[in-house]
Structure formats: C-alpha cells, structure tokens
Design a protein around this motif. Structure first.
Motif, PDB file in Angstrom:
ATOM      1  N   ASP A 190     -18.490  14.099 -37.605  1.00 52.59           N
ATOM      2  CA  ASP A 190     -19.824  14.325 -37.574  1.00 52.59           C
ATOM      3  C   ASP A 190     -20.324  15.333 -38.499  1.00 52.59           C
ATOM      4  O   ASP A 190     -20.217  16.532 -37.651  1.00 52.59           O
ATOM      5  CB  ASP A 190     -20.681  14.099 -36.318  1.00 52.59           C
ATOM      6  N   VAL A 191     -20.816  15.552 -39.417  1.00 55.86           N
ATOM      7  CA  VAL A 191     -21.372  16.213 -40.304  1.00 55.86           C
ATOM      8  C   VAL A 191     -22.851  16.680 -39.905  1.00 55.86           C
ATOM      9  O   VAL A 191     -23.640  16.394 -39.959  1.00 55.86           O
ATOM     10  CB  VAL A 191     -21.419  16.149 -41.853  1.00 55.86           C
ATOM     11  N   LYS A 192     -22.776  18.320 -39.485  1.00 54.53           N
ATOM     12  CA  LYS A 192     -23.954  18.916 -38.901  1.00 54.53           C
ATOM     13  C   LYS A 192     -24.441  20.235 -39.818  1.00 54.53           C
ATOM     14  O   LYS A 192     -23.226  20.785 -40.505  1.00 54.53           O
ATOM     15  CB  LYS A 192     -23.971  19.127 -37.591  1.00 54.53           C
TER      16      LYS A 192
ATOM     17  N   VAL B  13     -27.086   7.844 -43.126  1.00 52.04           N
ATOM     18  CA  VAL B  13     -27.739   9.204 -43.747  1.00 52.04           C
ATOM     19  C   VAL B  13     -29.076   9.184 -42.600  1.00 52.04           C
ATOM     20  O   VAL B  13     -30.073   8.481 -43.510  1.00 52.04           O
ATOM     21  CB  VAL B  13     -27.727   9.449 -44.976  1.00 52.04           C
ATOM     22  N   PRO B  14     -29.356   9.723 -41.833  1.00 54.05           N
ATOM     23  CA  PRO B  14     -30.540   9.633 -40.949  1.00 54.05           C
ATOM     24  C   PRO B  14     -31.504  10.859 -41.690  1.00 54.05           C
ATOM     25  O   PRO B  14     -32.788  10.780 -41.323  1.00 54.05           O
ATOM     26  CB  PRO B  14     -30.203  10.110 -39.670  1.00 54.05           C
TER      27      PRO B  14
ATOM     28  N   THR C 263     -28.621  18.672 -35.629  1.00 51.79           N
ATOM     29  CA  THR C 263     -28.914  17.550 -36.493  1.00 51.79           C
ATOM     30  C   THR C 263     -27.701  16.820 -37.254  1.00 51.79           C
ATOM     31  O   THR C 263     -26.949  17.830 -37.874  1.00 51.79           O
ATOM     32  CB  THR C 263     -29.887  17.769 -37.428  1.00 51.79           C
ATOM     33  N   THR C 264     -27.262  15.637 -37.003  1.00 56.47           N
ATOM     34  CA  THR C 264     -26.044  14.982 -37.732  1.00 56.47           C
ATOM     35  C   THR C 264     -26.729  14.675 -38.975  1.00 56.47           C
ATOM     36  O   THR C 264     -27.362  13.679 -38.828  1.00 56.47           O
ATOM     37  CB  THR C 264     -25.468  14.024 -36.840  1.00 56.47           C
ATOM     38  N   LEU C 265     -26.117  15.014 -40.146  1.00 53.78           N
ATOM     39  CA  LEU C 265     -26.714  14.650 -41.339  1.00 53.78           C
ATOM     40  C   LEU C 265     -25.758  13.225 -41.806  1.00 53.78           C
ATOM     41  O   LEU C 265     -26.577  12.256 -42.185  1.00 53.78           O
ATOM     42  CB  LEU C 265     -26.289  15.504 -42.247  1.00 53.78           C
ATOM     43  N   VAL C 266     -24.625  12.938 -41.420  1.00 54.18           N
ATOM     44  CA  VAL C 266     -23.869  11.889 -41.822  1.00 54.18           C
ATOM     45  C   VAL C 266     -22.542  12.034 -41.133  1.00 54.18           C
ATOM     46  O   VAL C 266     -22.097  13.023 -40.704  1.00 54.18           O
ATOM     47  CB  VAL C 266     -23.634  11.904 -43.475  1.00 54.18           C
TER      48      VAL C 266
END
Length: 402
Positions: free
Chosen positions: A81-83, A201-202, A214-217
């Motif tokens: 999980d990229v943050k 991608v939120p 925040t999780t980017l993707v």
C-alpha cells in the motif's frame, strides 16, 4: 338293513385307507407337512441357485503416489500500500487504475514548493558558512605569523584555531541539512516500489494527503503468485524432506475450468496449529497470463510420497463388514472372500494387503455375492454383458431333473 350296509362300507373304506398308507407309496400322494415340508424346498433351492453375474478387475502391482489435496487461497508474494510520507497536496497523477507499472516508475507528484525552498535555504547557509570558514582560516594564518614574531599570545592563536574548527563543524551541519532537504524533496515524487498491477487510485490532482495515513494506490505483484494452504501434521516430515530437495511439485486447479498450474512447495510454517493439527504452507506458481488472481480459491494437489510396488484395486471393490474389510475374488468360477487391510486410498484406487497381483476382484454385483457362490463374469461389450445377464435366468427357468 340300510344302516348295517352303510356301516360295513365305512369300515371297508377305513381298512383300505390303512392298507394304502402302508404300501410305501404315500410320499408320492400325501403332501408333506411340518419340518419335512420346509426342508425339501430349501434343498431344491440350493441345488438350483443361479450364478451371479459380476464384473471383475485384476489387482495390479504398481507405484501409487500419495497425494495431499486441500483447498488453497491465491496470495500475492508482494503487495504494498503506497502512502505519502509527507503531508502535502497532489500535483499530478501519472498512472491509471489497473495499470501495470515497472519498478521505479513515477506514479504521483506532490506539491514540492516548500521543500524546494528549504533546500535552497540550506544551500545558501552552506555558502555563507563556507565563506566564514575561509575568512577564519586566513585569520588563523596571520595569527601564526604574529605569534612567531611575538606580537600576540598563544591564547589568541588558540582562539583563532577554535573559530576555524567551529566553522568546519558548521559546514558539516549545513551539508547534512541539505541532504535532509533533498530527502524531503524526494518524498514529493512517489515511484513504484516494485513491478506489479496498480489497484484503485482514490486521489486526484488537488487532493490533500496526510503523511503515512493516506493510501495513494496498492501495487500487487502478479507473476509469480503464491498459494497458501494447510498441511496435515502427519505429512510434515515428507514436506520438510521435499523442501530440502528443492520443493515438491504442487498442482493448483482453478474452479470452472479456469486452468491447471504447476508449481513447487516453497514454505512450511514453524509451528503446528494445536486446534486443527495442521500447519501453514505456501507454494509458488508462474503466472505469465495473469489467470491466478489474489483471493481466488484453488484445489491444491501435492505428491508427498510414493508407495513402491503397492497392490492396487478399485475402491468400489472394498466391502466393510462387522469383522473388517473384505473383497470377493473369482477363483475356479466361485466367489472367495478375502480379508484385506487398506493401506492408502486415493480417487478410485486403493492400495491394500491380502490380495495378490493378478487376482480377479469383484467390483460390480458384489452386493449379491456370497462365499462359494458361482460367478459369471460380465463381458466387456454391452451385447455380451446382456447375454451373460440373461443366461442365468434361462437356466433357472428350466425344471431340475428328478
């Protein structure tokens, strides 16, 4: 006179009946009763019992693999999980949802103006302190000349030397501040940590992201893929031996004809679950076409051992009785009951002891078989099987010879 004549006729009839009963031919006329009547039909039925039509299979001696079957779950070997590591605003999104990315590929750019300004400030401070250090070094050189001429004391020279040393340390701190500013600036460019498929991608350009929140993707590696399953405790030794040999072959089958995949055992957990008596294991499969998807259920089959030279019969031939398990074999046209011990059963086959290779084991029709009953083997072709099934009925319909 009529009464006397009737009495005389009755007496003669009784005498004649008594003489007829003693003549030795009463068994052909008078019907049998009681136990003799029950014994006669039983004997006749035993002599006229029809053979039982059955299908037999020859017992085979061959190597039988011991297969372990379980339900497994497809898991990604790597999923991240990229943050964001800094609180900032998204400037640009460089990827799309579901896109395959390479390791190091740029995915997001954050607002970096503040970090760029901090880097410029640190560099300016370094330049300022560099100039001050150069001046301090010149002052130190003059102080040495003046001390040689006895115009200043040794204390003045030591003070000049301390100023040079202090500015040198300040210069090192300035360089460290520049490195820290560069690290903070690098956080504004978010790259893929490894190759894989991007998920949802939120965020979009202008979204505010919080550091480490925040999780980017999510980036998930799809090739190769792992399958997690449970291994019974009794197969632990075989699994550990397979790991030392490079991993035992493992087959994973997707439901609904999704495909069959070949892999190898990679991992066995270091403890047994006391509640289930099993331990966790994982196998690795190549997934170039992306058919194995994280979270999918698969049927796992693993060869953990091979029974060398086992005597194999169909499982359908086994009969569980009150005294144990038996099979019926065809010997000299009759049924013979043989007690057997089940060694291992897999699919339609069963490895047993108590039967010799080549013995004809009864499979179909065994429910009608008793020890010593004559058997008719059913032909392989349907027409022959039909004729064999009708033959005993024809023979039974014929009366037996007296």
């Amino acid at each position: 006179m009529k009464t006397a004549s009737l009495v005389l006729n009755t007496a003669c009839g009784l005498v004649a009946l008594g003489l007829w009963g003693c003549s030795g031919k009463s068994d052909a006329v008078v019907p049998a009763t009681g136990a003799s009547a029950a014994a006669a039909p039983a004997g006749a039925a035993s002599t006229a019992a029809a053979p039982v039509t059955v299908t037999t299979v020859a017992a085979q001696q061959r190597d039988l693999p011991v297969l372990l079957k379980a339900t497994g779950t497809v898991t990604a070997l790597t999923s991240v999980d990229v943050k964001a590591q800094v609180t900032s605003v998204v400037s640009k999104v460089h990827i799309e949802e579901g896109q395959f990315v390479k390791a190091g590929q740029l995915m997001f750019t954050l607002d970096s103006r503040t970090d760029e300004a901090n880097l410029a400030k640190a560099r300016a401070q370094l330049a300022k302190d560099t100039a001050a250090l150069a001046d301090a070094k010149r002052q130190l050189a003059r102080s040495k000349d003046l001390l040689a001429q006895s115009f200043i004391s040794q204390g003045a020279l030591d003070t000049a030397q301390a100023g040079v040393d202090g500015l040198s340390a300040t210069l090192a701190a300035d360089q460290a501040a520049i490195d820290a500013a560069k690290v903070a600036l690098s956080f504004d460019r978010i790259a893929a940590p490894h190759a894989g498929r991007a998920g949802l991608v939120p965020v979009s350009a202008g979204s505010v992201v919080q550091a480490n929140v925040t999780t980017l993707v999510s980036i998930t590696q799809l090739d190769p893929m792992g399958v997690a399953f449970s291994l019974p405790q009794r197969n632990l030794g075989d699994a550990l031996a397979a790991l030392k040999g490079g991993g035992a072959p493992v087959t994973a089958t997707l439901a609904d004809n999704g495909g069959v995949f070949k892999g190898r055992l990679q991992f066995v957990d270091n403890q047994v679950d006391a509640s289930s008596g099993s331990l966790k294991a994982k196998a690795v499969f190549d997934n170039p076409d992306g058919k194995l998807w994280p979270g999918a259920f698969v049927e796992v089959s693993q060869t953990v051992n091979v029974l060398k030279g086992a005597v194999v019969v169909p499982q359908a031939a086994l009969i569980q009785g009150a005294r144990g398990m038996v099979v019926y074999t065809l010997e000299d046209g009759k049924a013979v009951s043989k007690p057997v011990q089940l060694v291992y059963a897999q699919g339609l086959d069963a490895a047993v002891t108590g039967v010799q290779p080549g013995d004809k084991v009864v499979v179909d029709g065994k429910q009608n078989v008793r020890p010593g009953v004559r058997l008719n083997e059913r032909a392989a072709e349907p027409q022959k099987a039909a004729s064999a099934a009708s033959a005993p009925a024809t023979d039974a319909s014929k009366p037996t010879a007296p």
